[in-house]
Design a protein around this motif. Sequence first.
Motif, PDB file in Angstrom:
ATOM      1  N   GLU A  13       0.835  -1.204   0.000  1.00 19.62           N
ATOM      2  CA  GLU A  13       0.000   0.000   0.000  1.00 19.62           C
ATOM      3  C   GLU A  13       0.868   1.251   0.000  1.00 19.62           C
ATOM      4  OE1 GLU A  13      -3.793   1.879   2.507  1.00 19.62           O
ATOM      5  OE2 GLU A  13      -2.720   0.096   3.239  1.00 19.62           O
ATOM      6  N   GLU A  14       1.931   1.241   0.796  1.00 13.92           N
ATOM      7  CA  GLU A  14       2.845   2.382   0.837  1.00 13.92           C
ATOM      8  C   GLU A  14       3.490   2.609  -0.524  1.00 13.92           C
ATOM      9  OE1 GLU A  14       4.146   1.759   5.550  1.00 13.92           O
ATOM     10  OE2 GLU A  14       5.422   1.049   3.910  1.00 13.92           O
ATOM     11  N   TYR A  46       5.322   7.847   1.839  1.00 17.25           N
ATOM     12  CA  TYR A  46       4.191   7.603   2.735  1.00 17.25           C
ATOM     13  C   TYR A  46       4.478   6.367   3.583  1.00 17.25           C
ATOM     14  CZ  TYR A  46       1.444  10.786  -0.196  1.00 17.25           C
ATOM     15  OH  TYR A  46       0.976  11.880  -0.878  1.00 17.25           O
ATOM     16  N   LYS A  47       4.057   6.414   4.827  1.00 15.01           N
ATOM     17  CA  LYS A  47       4.179   5.272   5.722  1.00 15.01           C
ATOM     18  C   LYS A  47       2.848   5.080   6.458  1.00 15.01           C
ATOM     19  CE  LYS A  47       8.424   4.159   4.828  1.00 15.01           C
ATOM     20  NZ  LYS A  47       8.769   2.851   4.219  1.00 15.01           N
ATOM     21  N   ILE A  48       2.581   3.825   6.848  1.00 15.30           N
ATOM     22  CA  ILE A  48       1.295   3.490   7.447  1.00 15.30           C
ATOM     23  C   ILE A  48       1.498   2.762   8.771  1.00 15.30           C
ATOM     24  CG2 ILE A  48      -0.916   2.330   7.079  1.00 15.30           C
ATOM     25  CD1 ILE A  48      -0.194   2.295   4.069  1.00 15.30           C
ATOM     26  N   ASP A  49       0.727   3.168   9.749  1.00 13.39           N
ATOM     27  CA  ASP A  49       0.683   2.484  11.033  1.00 13.39           C
ATOM     28  C   ASP A  49      -0.768   2.054  11.274  1.00 13.39           C
ATOM     29  OD1 ASP A  49       1.427   1.434  13.458  1.00 13.39           O
ATOM     30  OD2 ASP A  49       1.546   3.369  14.498  1.00 13.39           O
ATOM     31  N   TYR A  50      -0.973   1.170  12.243  1.00 11.03           N
ATOM     32  CA  TYR A  50      -2.330   0.799  12.624  1.00 11.03           C
ATOM     33  C   TYR A  50      -2.463   0.888  14.131  1.00 11.03           C
ATOM     34  CZ  TYR A  50      -6.804  -1.469  13.060  1.00 11.03           C
ATOM     35  OH  TYR A  50      -8.123  -1.717  13.358  1.00 11.03           O
ATOM     36  N   ARG A  51      -3.285   1.834  14.576  1.00 14.38           N
ATOM     37  CA  ARG A  51      -3.500   2.020  16.012  1.00 14.38           C
ATOM     38  C   ARG A  51      -4.911   2.552  16.255  1.00 14.38           C
ATOM     39  NH1 ARG A  51       1.089   1.911  19.273  1.00 14.38           N
ATOM     40  NH2 ARG A  51       3.061   1.945  18.129  1.00 14.38           N
ATOM     41  N   MET A  52      -5.520   2.051  17.332  1.00 22.50           N
ATOM     42  CA  MET A  52      -6.816   2.548  17.783  1.00 22.50           C
ATOM     43  C   MET A  52      -6.596   3.306  19.088  1.00 22.50           C
ATOM     44  SD  MET A  52      -8.956   1.396  15.468  1.00 22.50           S
ATOM     45  CE  MET A  52     -10.581   1.423  16.223  1.00 22.50           C
ATOM     46  N   PHE A  53      -7.372   4.358  19.277  1.00 23.28           N
ATOM     47  CA  PHE A  53      -7.215   5.193  20.463  1.00 23.28           C
ATOM     48  C   PHE A  53      -8.546   5.329  21.189  1.00 23.28           C
ATOM     49  CE2 PHE A  53      -4.047   6.456  17.375  1.00 23.28           C
ATOM     50  CZ  PHE A  53      -2.875   6.502  18.125  1.00 23.28           C
ATOM     51  N   ARG A  73       0.612  13.668   9.503  1.00 28.54           N
ATOM     52  CA  ARG A  73      -0.477  12.692   9.389  1.00 28.54           C
ATOM     53  C   ARG A  73      -1.474  13.142   8.338  1.00 28.54           C
ATOM     54  NH1 ARG A  73      -5.652  11.907  11.246  1.00 28.54           N
ATOM     55  NH2 ARG A  73      -6.264   9.716  11.550  1.00 28.54           N
ATOM     56  N   ILE A  74      -1.858  12.217   7.439  1.00 31.28           N
ATOM     57  CA  ILE A  74      -2.873  12.491   6.440  1.00 31.28           C
ATOM     58  C   ILE A  74      -4.238  12.502   7.137  1.00 31.28           C
ATOM     59  CG2 ILE A  74      -3.920  11.732   4.275  1.00 31.28           C
ATOM     60  CD1 ILE A  74      -1.010  12.595   4.008  1.00 31.28           C
ATOM     61  N   PRO A  75      -5.063  13.526   6.919  1.00 31.04           N
ATOM     62  CA  PRO A  75      -6.381  13.571   7.574  1.00 31.04           C
ATOM     63  C   PRO A  75      -7.241  12.374   7.194  1.00 31.04           C
ATOM     64  CG  PRO A  75      -5.824  15.705   6.623  1.00 31.04           C
ATOM     65  CD  PRO A  75      -4.814  14.729   6.103  1.00 31.04           C
ATOM     66  N   ARG A  87       6.190  12.091   4.753  1.00 37.33           N
ATOM     67  CA  ARG A  87       7.406  12.770   5.213  1.00 37.33           C
ATOM     68  C   ARG A  87       7.440  14.181   4.627  1.00 37.33           C
ATOM     69  NH1 ARG A  87      13.264  10.124   4.315  1.00 37.33           N
ATOM     70  NH2 ARG A  87      12.765  10.620   2.150  1.00 37.33           N
ATOM     71  N   VAL A  88       7.574  15.177   5.500  1.00 42.00           N
ATOM     72  CA  VAL A  88       7.527  16.572   5.055  1.00 42.00           C
ATOM     73  C   VAL A  88       8.838  17.311   5.305  1.00 42.00           C
ATOM     74  CG1 VAL A  88       5.032  16.758   5.295  1.00 42.00           C
ATOM     75  CG2 VAL A  88       6.480  17.223   7.281  1.00 42.00           C
ATOM     76  N   ARG A  89       9.781  16.671   5.976  1.00 39.12           N
ATOM     77  CA  ARG A  89      11.088  17.302   6.182  1.00 39.12           C
ATOM     78  C   ARG A  89      12.189  16.374   5.691  1.00 39.12           C
ATOM     79  NH1 ARG A  89       9.501  19.033  11.695  1.00 39.12           N
ATOM     80  NH2 ARG A  89      11.139  17.690  12.521  1.00 39.12           N
ATOM     81  N   ASP A  90      13.133  16.934   4.960  1.00 37.23           N
ATOM     82  CA  ASP A  90      14.207  16.120   4.374  1.00 37.23           C
ATOM     83  C   ASP A  90      15.053  15.442   5.431  1.00 37.23           C
ATOM     84  OD1 ASP A  90      13.367  16.854   1.868  1.00 37.23           O
ATOM     85  OD2 ASP A  90      14.782  18.529   1.681  1.00 37.23           O
TER      86      ASP A  90
END
Length: 205
Positions: A13-14, A46-53, A73-75, A87-90
């Motif tokens: 997916e990434e 892009y990177k993906i995590d899976y977490r519930m809060f 984080r993508i909305p 990633r937004v910073r080099d």
Amino acid sequence: MRRFKYFWNFTDEEQWLNEMARDGNHFIYRSFGYRFEKGEPKDTTYKIDYRMFKKKADFVDYKMLFEDSGWQRIPCPRRHGHQYFRRVRDEASDDIFSDQTSKAARYKRISEMFLSHFSMFLPIIFVFYTTGILDDFGINPVDWYLTPGLWEKTGSSFWGAFLFETPFALMRGLAIYLLIFMIFLYGYYGWKAKKQYEKETKSMS
């Protein structure tokens, strides 16, 4: 632009999201499908995590931790579970995970979620079986219609009654089998994620 795809593997997916960005389609939101914004082709990571809060404060701390590290984080809906980062910073690291163990753990979390839902809803199928509900709404769609004498009617009388009851018949008949299908789908997804977690942890040994 909206695209509909499903991935078993976070890495696949990434890579797909990265390729879309290189083609000028930048991922901006995911809820019902993926939404992209057209722009200049860019080599984006892009990177993906899976977490519930359970608590909003925990989610805010989680998001800020990554933003401080150069990842935005993508909305997406917070309760969705899938957390997408760009990633937004080099100077940011190449990955949002510090090691392979924490990277593989996301499959464990999603497996536990699906399997817990499967275990919670599985007794419903037993109830359907023991109470005879499945016998009342069999695989024959004719059994889903309850209007007395429907099949003995003819002409406009039949078509009027048939068309009137069809939406209700479909809801009665298909809803039960759709629910059963979703329950087993939870089990399958949980098993699939568990096997992927075992595969990734085994590759580290």
